[in-house]
Design an enzyme around this catalytic site. Structure first.
Site, mmCIF file in Angstrom:
data_model
loop_
_atom_site.group_PDB
_atom_site.id
_atom_site.type_symbol
_atom_site.label_atom_id
_atom_site.label_comp_id
_atom_site.label_asym_id
_atom_site.label_seq_id
_atom_site.Cartn_x
_atom_site.Cartn_y
_atom_site.Cartn_z
ATOM 1 N N GLU A 1 -0.611 -9.410 -0.584
ATOM 2 C CA GLU A 1 -2.043 -9.654 -0.365
ATOM 3 C C GLU A 1 -2.805 -9.686 -1.690
ATOM 4 O O GLU A 1 -3.717 -10.497 -1.874
ATOM 5 C CB GLU A 1 -2.603 -8.578 0.577
ATOM 6 C CG GLU A 1 -2.022 -8.705 1.989
ATOM 7 C CD GLU A 1 -2.361 -7.534 2.895
ATOM 8 O OE1 GLU A 1 -1.997 -6.392 2.539
ATOM 9 O OE2 GLU A 1 -2.980 -7.750 3.946
ATOM 10 N N GLU B 1 4.440 -5.040 7.287
ATOM 11 C CA GLU B 1 3.662 -4.014 7.977
ATOM 12 C C GLU B 1 4.123 -3.786 9.408
ATOM 13 O O GLU B 1 4.090 -2.661 9.905
ATOM 14 C CB GLU B 1 2.165 -4.383 7.974
ATOM 15 C CG GLU B 1 1.492 -4.211 6.624
ATOM 16 C CD GLU B 1 1.563 -5.429 5.726
ATOM 17 O OE1 GLU B 1 2.375 -6.349 5.993
ATOM 18 O OE2 GLU B 1 0.814 -5.464 4.743
ATOM 19 N N GLY C 1 0.588 -5.059 0.878
ATOM 20 C CA GLY C 1 -0.583 -5.127 0.008
ATOM 21 C C GLY C 1 -0.294 -5.818 -1.324
ATOM 22 O O GLY C 1 -1.216 -6.345 -1.960
ATOM 23 N N ALA D 1 0.861 -1.173 0.000
ATOM 24 C CA ALA D 1 0.000 0.000 0.000
ATOM 25 C C ALA D 1 0.902 1.229 0.000
ATOM 26 O O ALA D 1 2.056 1.163 0.427
ATOM 27 C CB ALA D 1 -0.893 -0.021 1.227
HETATM 28 C C1 HXC Z 1 5.000 4.367 -1.266
HETATM 29 C C2 HXC Z 1 6.930 3.418 -2.072
HETATM 30 C C3 HXC Z 1 6.556 2.160 -1.541
HETATM 31 C C4 HXC Z 1 5.310 2.067 -0.844
HETATM 32 C C5 HXC Z 1 8.458 1.948 -2.519
HETATM 33 N N1 HXC Z 1 8.107 3.247 -2.670
HETATM 34 N N2 HXC Z 1 7.535 1.274 -1.834
HETATM 35 N N3 HXC Z 1 6.147 4.503 -1.928
HETATM 36 N N4 HXC Z 1 4.576 3.200 -0.728
HETATM 37 N N5 HXC Z 1 4.863 0.911 -0.338
HETATM 38 C C6 HXC Z 1 8.844 4.294 -3.341
HETATM 39 C C7 HXC Z 1 10.050 4.763 -2.553
HETATM 40 O O1 HXC Z 1 9.663 5.703 -1.578
HETATM 41 C C8 HXC Z 1 10.904 5.367 -3.632
HETATM 42 O O2 HXC Z 1 10.415 6.646 -3.950
HETATM 43 C C9 HXC Z 1 10.638 4.464 -4.819
HETATM 44 O O3 HXC Z 1 9.405 3.812 -4.549
HETATM 45 C C10 HXC Z 1 11.698 3.414 -5.015
HETATM 46 O O4 HXC Z 1 11.861 2.724 -3.803
HETATM 47 P P1 HXC Z 1 13.274 2.574 -3.037
HETATM 48 O O5 HXC Z 1 12.956 2.337 -1.610
HETATM 49 O O6 HXC Z 1 14.185 3.704 -3.382
HETATM 50 O O7 HXC Z 1 13.837 1.249 -3.717
HETATM 51 P P2 HXC Z 1 14.814 0.161 -3.068
HETATM 52 O O8 HXC Z 1 15.892 0.833 -2.256
HETATM 53 O O9 HXC Z 1 15.212 -0.715 -4.195
HETATM 54 O O10 HXC Z 1 13.910 -0.667 -2.035
HETATM 55 C C11 HXC Z 1 12.818 -1.437 -2.512
HETATM 56 C C12 HXC Z 1 11.908 -1.830 -1.314
HETATM 57 C C13 HXC Z 1 11.546 -0.588 -0.498
HETATM 58 C C14 HXC Z 1 12.667 -2.849 -0.420
HETATM 59 C C15 HXC Z 1 10.681 -2.530 -1.894
HETATM 60 O O11 HXC Z 1 11.037 0.396 -1.398
HETATM 61 C C16 HXC Z 1 10.525 -0.826 0.560
HETATM 62 O O12 HXC Z 1 10.831 -1.344 1.623
HETATM 63 N N6 HXC Z 1 9.276 -0.393 0.286
HETATM 64 C C17 HXC Z 1 8.207 -0.474 1.275
HETATM 65 C C18 HXC Z 1 7.712 -1.876 1.403
HETATM 66 C C19 HXC Z 1 6.632 -1.985 2.451
HETATM 67 O O13 HXC Z 1 6.872 -1.698 3.634
HETATM 68 N N7 HXC Z 1 5.430 -2.369 2.025
HETATM 69 C C20 HXC Z 1 4.293 -2.543 2.926
HETATM 70 C C21 HXC Z 1 3.511 -1.269 2.945
HETATM 71 S S1 HXC Z 1 2.225 -1.348 4.106
HETATM 72 P P3 HXC Z 1 11.408 7.920 -4.155
HETATM 73 O O14 HXC Z 1 10.476 9.070 -4.317
HETATM 74 O O15 HXC Z 1 12.287 7.961 -2.962
HETATM 75 O O16 HXC Z 1 12.148 7.550 -5.409
HETATM 76 C C22 HXC Z 1 0.992 -2.190 3.362
HETATM 77 C C23 HXC Z 1 -0.276 -2.291 4.161
HETATM 78 C C24 HXC Z 1 -1.402 -2.974 3.397
HETATM 79 O O17 HXC Z 1 1.108 -2.667 2.281
HETATM 80 C C25 HXC Z 1 -2.689 -2.945 4.192
HETATM 81 C C26 HXC Z 1 -3.331 -1.603 4.245
HETATM 82 C C27 HXC Z 1 -4.682 -1.602 4.901
#
Ligand code: HXC
Length: 260
Positions: free
Chosen positions: A114, A134, A111, A66
């Site tokens: 999921e 998460e 997400g 998400a």
């Molecule tokens: C918003 C995101 C994002 C996310 C990545 N980006 N994941 N933006 N939401 N979930 C963005 C980064 O901010 C970055 O933007 C660009 O995408 C590239 O990501 P990087 O982090 O620079 O890439 P990298 O270093 O290769 O790392 C990849 C990654 C990391 C390991 C996947 O991006 C990461 O940990 N992302 C978050 C993963 C996560 O926690 N997902 C769960 C979310 S919670 P910029 O602008 O800096 O270039 C969820 C809840 C669901 O899903 C249920 C809700 C009710």
């Protein structure tokens, strides 16, 4: 169909829905979820589409979760509404009459994992990574992850993934049954389309009934589920496809299914 954050393509009986926000690794914000809802509502009515493949744009990510930037400002009511929206959309995918294959081309986190789990099954590229991170953001999976993950991989492995936020690679995902097959990244879409093609060649009503039996039966006790299967099996004998399928076998020729 035209969208801001999705690409919809179809070729014959196979549709491909690509989540298209590669700059943020295809993170799911409200707009994407609403478009997914519209796309799958429309596909449900398309009798000419037999199978759907869901994937992410770019080479790095299926869906990295998400959208954290959008969620970060939420209060309780917005968080609940966001969870409800995602759950509704993923239920719609699960309840789509036609099968849905996730072609996981990189990160499938939060997400994204999921979403992949709401599909009927998953094919992964070698570089795919799965996880429910998460807990490292101070929240929990809220688009069905706490429920679909244990149903797919068992409660113990689900507990480890949900509590630790550990990411696993494609080979481990294969080992625990989260994905059906792992292929080279460049072969992913060809492999997904090859499987989709075999599904599309089968009797479409039989495929739809199989999906209904699998899905609905898993929410019933075994006796009721077997009764449900029996009724769907019997109903098949009212179709032209059953007559054609069995006649083709007996005549040693390929069946020509009409979907009726
Ligand atoms: C918003 C995101 C994002 C996310 C990545 N980006 N994941 N933006 N939401 N979930 C963005 C980064 O901010 C970055 O933007 C660009 O995408 C590239 O990501 P990087 O982090 O620079 O890439 P990298 O270093 O290769 O790392 C990849 C990654 C990391 C390991 C996947 O991006 C990461 O940990 N992302 C978050 C993963 C996560 O926690 N997902 C769960 C979310 S919670 P910029 O602008 O800096 O270039 C969820 C809840 C669901 O899903 C249920 C809700 C009710």
């Amino acid at each position: 169909m035209e969208f801001q954050n999705l690409i919809y393509e179809s070729s014959g009986a196979i549709a491909v829905v690509t989540i298209n926000r590669p700059k943020v690794l295809n993170a799911l914000n409200k707009a994407v979820l609403q478009e997914l809802d519209q796309a799958f509502a429309a596909i449900a009515e398309m009798r000419e589409i037999a199978v759907v493949i869901v994937t992410g744009a770019g080479e790095k990510s299926f869906v990295a979760g998400a959208d954290i930037a959008e969620m970060s400002a939420y209060g309780i009511a917005e968080a609940r509404a966001f969870s409800r929206l995602g759950q509704q959309v993923f239920n719609r995918i699960e309840e789509l009459p036609q099968p849905v294959i996730a072609a996981v081309n990189g990160y499938a986190l939060g997400g994204g994992c999921e979403l992949a789990m709401a599909c009927d099954f998953r094919i992964a590229a070698q570089n795919a990574r799965f996880g429910q991170p998460e807990v490292s953001l101070g929240v929990i999976a809220g688009f069905g992850g706490t429920q679909r993950l244990p149903r797919l991989v068992g409660r113990g492995m689900a507990a480890q993934l949900l509590y630790s936020g550990d990411m696993i690679g494609s080979d481990e995902a294969l080992r625990i049954g989260l994905v059906n097959k792992v292929v080279a990244a460049e072969a992913l879409m060809d492999e997904a389309k090859a499987i989709a093609g075999r599904i599309a060649a089968a009797g479409p009503l039989s495929v739809i009934a199989s999906k209904a039996a699998l899905r609905e039966g898993s929410n019933m006790d075994l006796k009721r589920a077997l009764a449900y299967e029996r009724e769907l099996f019997a109903a098949g004998f009212a179709t032209a496809d059953q007559k054609e399928g069995m006649a083709a076998f007996l005549q040693k020729r390929k069946a020509n299914f009409q979907g009726r």
